[in-house]
Design a protein around this motif. Structure first.
Motif, mmCIF file in Angstrom:
data_model
loop_
_atom_site.group_PDB
_atom_site.id
_atom_site.type_symbol
_atom_site.label_atom_id
_atom_site.label_comp_id
_atom_site.label_asym_id
_atom_site.label_seq_id
_atom_site.Cartn_x
_atom_site.Cartn_y
_atom_site.Cartn_z
ATOM 1 N N LEU A 162 -4.821 -2.649 -6.080
ATOM 2 C CA LEU A 162 -4.083 -1.445 -6.068
ATOM 3 C C LEU A 162 -4.095 -0.624 -7.383
ATOM 4 O O LEU A 162 -3.045 0.429 -7.122
ATOM 5 N N ALA A 185 1.008 4.115 -2.979
ATOM 6 C CA ALA A 185 0.983 5.441 -2.745
ATOM 7 C C ALA A 185 1.682 6.303 -2.677
ATOM 8 O O ALA A 185 2.051 7.115 -3.346
ATOM 9 N N ALA A 186 3.444 6.018 -3.626
ATOM 10 C CA ALA A 186 4.321 6.822 -3.000
ATOM 11 C C ALA A 186 4.890 6.040 -5.515
ATOM 12 O O ALA A 186 5.950 6.827 -5.344
ATOM 13 N N GLU A 190 0.573 -1.393 -0.293
ATOM 14 C CA GLU A 190 -0.164 0.553 0.142
ATOM 15 C C GLU A 190 0.405 1.073 -0.042
ATOM 16 O O GLU A 190 0.836 2.335 -1.046
ATOM 17 N N ALA A 191 2.105 1.158 0.891
ATOM 18 C CA ALA A 191 2.995 2.398 0.575
ATOM 19 C C ALA A 191 3.818 2.285 -0.666
ATOM 20 O O ALA A 191 4.023 4.280 -0.964
#
Length: 104
Positions: A78, A47-48, A43-44
């Motif tokens: 995602l 997002a990045a 998820e990180a």
């Protein structure tokens, strides 16, 4: 940086992969802890706009050295295209190896 992130960074820099069970044992974690942490990292990374560090893991008995099905399910959730799992995994791993070896 968490112990998992440090281990994945070292794998990326070395151009290596590791089996899920091996990294869980190395970290002293259960598979549930590892899975949860990997999903959080994915998820990180999404997002990045970065490649998925979880792509460095592989199923122990997989002849093609691909990650587990859950990796592809999470990647699709995602928004990453996983129609061709082998090509997707190779692209993610290549991007991780390159990122790890470019001085920042």
């Amino acid at each position: 940086m968490t112990p998992l992130e440090a281990r994945l960074a070292a794998l990326a820099a070395a151009g290596e992969t590791i089996a899920y069970g091996q990294i869980a044992r190395d970290l002293g974690w259960t598979m549930a802890q590892l899975t949860s942490s990997l999903e959080t990292l994915m998820e990180a990374d999404a997002a990045a706009g970065k490649p998925f560090r979880a792509a460095l893991l592989r199923q122990r008995l997989s002849p093609d050295r691909l990650p587990a099905p859950g990796f592809f399910q999470k990647a699709a959730e995602l928004g990453r295209p996983t129609d061709d799992p082998a090509a997707f995994t190779e692209a993610e791993r290549t991007a991780l190896h390159l990122c790890a070896n470019i001085p920042g």
